[in-house]
Enzyme design. Structure first.
Site, PDB file in Angstrom:
ATOM      1  N   GLU A  92       0.823  -1.205   0.000  1.00 48.89           N
ATOM      2  CA  GLU A  92       0.000   0.000   0.000  1.00 48.89           C
ATOM      3  C   GLU A  92       0.857   1.254   0.000  1.00 48.89           C
ATOM      4  O   GLU A  92       1.946   1.267   0.567  1.00 48.89           O
ATOM      5  CB  GLU A  92      -0.875   0.016   1.262  1.00 48.89           C
ATOM      6  N   CYS A 105       3.397   8.253   1.082  1.00 46.91           N
ATOM      7  CA  CYS A 105       3.785   7.340   2.151  1.00 46.91           C
ATOM      8  C   CYS A 105       4.017   5.981   1.506  1.00 46.91           C
ATOM      9  O   CYS A 105       3.112   5.414   0.899  1.00 46.91           O
ATOM     10  CB  CYS A 105       2.644   7.283   3.168  1.00 46.91           C
ATOM     11  N   CYS A 116       3.297  -4.920  16.450  1.00 46.24           N
ATOM     12  CA  CYS A 116       2.656  -3.868  17.261  1.00 46.24           C
ATOM     13  C   CYS A 116       1.152  -4.163  17.359  1.00 46.24           C
ATOM     14  O   CYS A 116       0.516  -4.497  16.359  1.00 46.24           O
ATOM     15  CB  CYS A 116       2.880  -2.490  16.636  1.00 46.24           C
ATOM     16  N   CYS A 119      -1.581  -2.234  15.071  1.00 43.87           N
ATOM     17  CA  CYS A 119      -1.275  -2.035  13.651  1.00 43.87           C
ATOM     18  C   CYS A 119      -1.816  -3.155  12.766  1.00 43.87           C
ATOM     19  O   CYS A 119      -1.671  -4.336  13.089  1.00 43.87           O
ATOM     20  CB  CYS A 119       0.237  -1.921  13.479  1.00 43.87           C
ATOM     21  N   CYS A 333      -2.026   2.096   7.998  1.00 38.27           N
ATOM     22  CA  CYS A 333      -1.251   1.101   7.264  1.00 38.27           C
ATOM     23  C   CYS A 333      -1.794  -0.314   7.362  1.00 38.27           C
ATOM     24  O   CYS A 333      -2.236  -0.767   8.401  1.00 38.27           O
ATOM     25  CB  CYS A 333       0.231   1.113   7.620  1.00 38.27           C
TER      26      CYS A 333
HETATM   27  N1  SAH Z   1       7.539   0.219  11.050  1.00 33.25           N
HETATM   28  C1  SAH Z   1       7.694   1.641  11.079  1.00 33.25           C
HETATM   29  C2  SAH Z   1       6.917   2.382  10.002  1.00 33.25           C
HETATM   30  C3  SAH Z   1       5.554   1.952   9.637  1.00 33.25           C
HETATM   31  S1  SAH Z   1       4.181   2.388  10.634  1.00 33.25           S
HETATM   32  C4  SAH Z   1       7.342   2.175  12.452  1.00 33.25           C
HETATM   33  O1  SAH Z   1       6.918   1.408  13.292  1.00 33.25           O
HETATM   34  O2  SAH Z   1       7.561   3.353  12.689  1.00 33.25           O
HETATM   35  C5  SAH Z   1       4.039   4.138  10.593  1.00 33.25           C
HETATM   36  C6  SAH Z   1       3.489   4.722  11.877  1.00 33.25           C
HETATM   37  O3  SAH Z   1       2.098   4.436  12.022  1.00 33.25           O
HETATM   38  C7  SAH Z   1       4.170   4.188  13.120  1.00 33.25           C
HETATM   39  O4  SAH Z   1       4.366   5.242  14.030  1.00 33.25           O
HETATM   40  C8  SAH Z   1       3.142   3.205  13.639  1.00 33.25           C
HETATM   41  O5  SAH Z   1       3.328   2.920  14.992  1.00 33.25           O
HETATM   42  C9  SAH Z   1       1.861   3.927  13.330  1.00 33.25           C
HETATM   43  N2  SAH Z   1       0.642   3.128  13.300  1.00 33.25           N
HETATM   44  C10 SAH Z   1       0.472   1.837  12.965  1.00 33.25           C
HETATM   45  N3  SAH Z   1      -0.808   1.474  13.053  1.00 33.25           N
HETATM   46  C11 SAH Z   1      -1.487   2.559  13.448  1.00 33.25           C
HETATM   47  C12 SAH Z   1      -2.842   2.827  13.711  1.00 33.25           C
HETATM   48  N4  SAH Z   1      -3.775   1.887  13.599  1.00 33.25           N
HETATM   49  N5  SAH Z   1      -3.170   4.082  14.095  1.00 33.25           N
HETATM   50  C13 SAH Z   1      -2.239   5.048  14.212  1.00 33.25           C
HETATM   51  N6  SAH Z   1      -0.931   4.863  13.973  1.00 33.25           N
HETATM   52  C14 SAH Z   1      -0.559   3.629  13.603  1.00 33.25           C
END
Ligand code: SAH
Length: 344
Positions: A92, A105, A116, A119, A333
């Site tokens: 994506e 992005c 996480c 996510c 994401c």
């Molecule tokens: N792996 C990297 C980059 C990808 S995620 C990282 O962890 O930074 C990009 C950002 O979106 C990260 O800060 C992640 O923690 C956040 N993120 C992921 N899922 C999310 C969600 N459902 N709502 C808000 N932020 C989210």
């Protein structure tokens, strides 16, 4: 295995052409086609003789993205793409319009193995890392589809860029190369969940992009419950690496803080966070978490986010509340790919 020609740096492409007994201007021509015109096939290279194009076709491959699905937000014209890669995997990208231009992005991996809890990208684990050319291809595909130039790139899509370190650094070099897209390093942000040894490596590269660190919690107990990576590299070690990064590069670090209602959004969390970040050249970006069905996480209310920001600001921590774009198009994401996998 065919050569991944768009991942080659100019010097490497020159060697590649030399081995084929081609004059050096051919390498320049090919690089332009790949990195300025963003072609998807050798046949588009109109100033390259047909015989050579056929030869290239035999031995090399141009990784590109085709649009599998596209959603346009009715609120703010943010576009979310689901791209299909050469081998049929999906990633994506999200195109956002700002006053200063277009920001894309991009994803760095198919899926993610960081786990996480909030996510969507990580729900099915990681399938594979992207090549540098596949990260670049997302930019070319979005530019072509929307008839725009991308001026800013954020590596905040699917995947953990520092879990794909070499290809990520290669991508940064290619995207900013003056004979190619020529993006400004200062217009690129790279986001990591905190792979500490790689943050030290990155500092040594001394590139001028912005490093974003997904912090999301001020202490180990809370952070480990949201981000498994914290069990390996706890908050203290992470912040030490961040301080080292700032010292080496003189660049301000951006901390991402996604706020989950009732979990990491309390006044106590804000006070503790301010204490830990005190004195560091940094910036905190707050965003209410985007709800993802499987995770059960709900975003904090706007009032809570404002109150949290006020506490940090009162303690001298530079803080902004990030604008949420594309809320109606699953722009968090991993959500589109996940739907595709489930056949929704
Ligand atoms: N792996 C990297 C980059 C990808 S995620 C990282 O962890 O930074 C990009 C950002 O979106 C990260 O800060 C992640 O923690 C956040 N993120 C992921 N899922 C999310 C969600 N459902 N709502 C808000 N932020 C989210």
């Amino acid at each position: 295995m065919k050569t991944d020609i768009r991942s080659m740096l100019p010097d490497e492409l020159t060697c590649f052409c030399k081995e084929m007994n081609l004059p050096s201007f051919r390498a320049k021509q090919i690089f332009r086609w790949l990195h300025i015109d963003g072609v998807e096939s050798f046949d588009e290279m109109s100033n390259i003789p047909k015989q050579l194009r056929d030869k290239l076709n035999e031995i090399a491959e141009i990784f590109h993205c085709t649009i599998e699905n596209k959603q346009i937000s009715l609120y703010d014209s943010t576009v979310k793409y689901l791209f299909r890669l050469n081998d049929g995997e999906f990633v994506e990208s999200v195109l956002m319009k700002y006053k200063y231009g277009y920001s894309l992005c991009v994803s760095s991996q198919v899926g993610c193995r960081m786990g996480c809890t909030f996510c969507a990208s990580t729900l099915g684990g990681v399938v594979r890392s992207l090549t540098a050319s596949e990260i670049l291809a997302q930019i070319f595909a979005a530019q072509k589809d929307a008839c725009i130039r991308v001026s800013h790139v954020v590596m905040m899509g699917m995947g953990e860029p520092l879990d794909n370190y070499d290809n990520t650094v290669r991508f940064l070099k290619l995207a900013t190369h003056e004979d190619g897209l020529n993006l400004s390093m200062r217009n690129i942000s790279l986001s990591t969940c905190g792979i500490v040894p790689k943050i030290y490596d990155l500092a040594k590269e001394n590139m001028q992009f912005t490093l974003s660190v997904s912090l999301h919690a001020p202490n180990d107990e809370l952070r480990s419950s949201m981000m498994p990576v914290n069990r390996k590299w706890p908050v203290d070690e992470l912040l030490k690496a961040c301080r080292d990064y700032v010292k080496t590069t003189s660049r301000r670090i951006s901390f991402e803080y996604s706020m989950v209602r009732g979990k990491n959004d309390t006044d106590e969390c804000a006070i503790e966070l301010a204490k830990r970040l005190k004195g560091m050249l940094c910036h905190v970006n707050l965003i209410p978490v985007n709800a993802v069905d499987e995770t059960g996480c709900i975003g904090s209310t706007p009032q809570r986010v404002q109150q949290f920001a006020a506490i940090l600001q009162a303690r001298g921590i530079n803080t902004t509340v990030r604008r949420t774009l594309g809320a109606d198009i699953d722009a968090a994401c991993g959500q589109l790919r996940k739907k595709k996998m489930k056949g929704e």
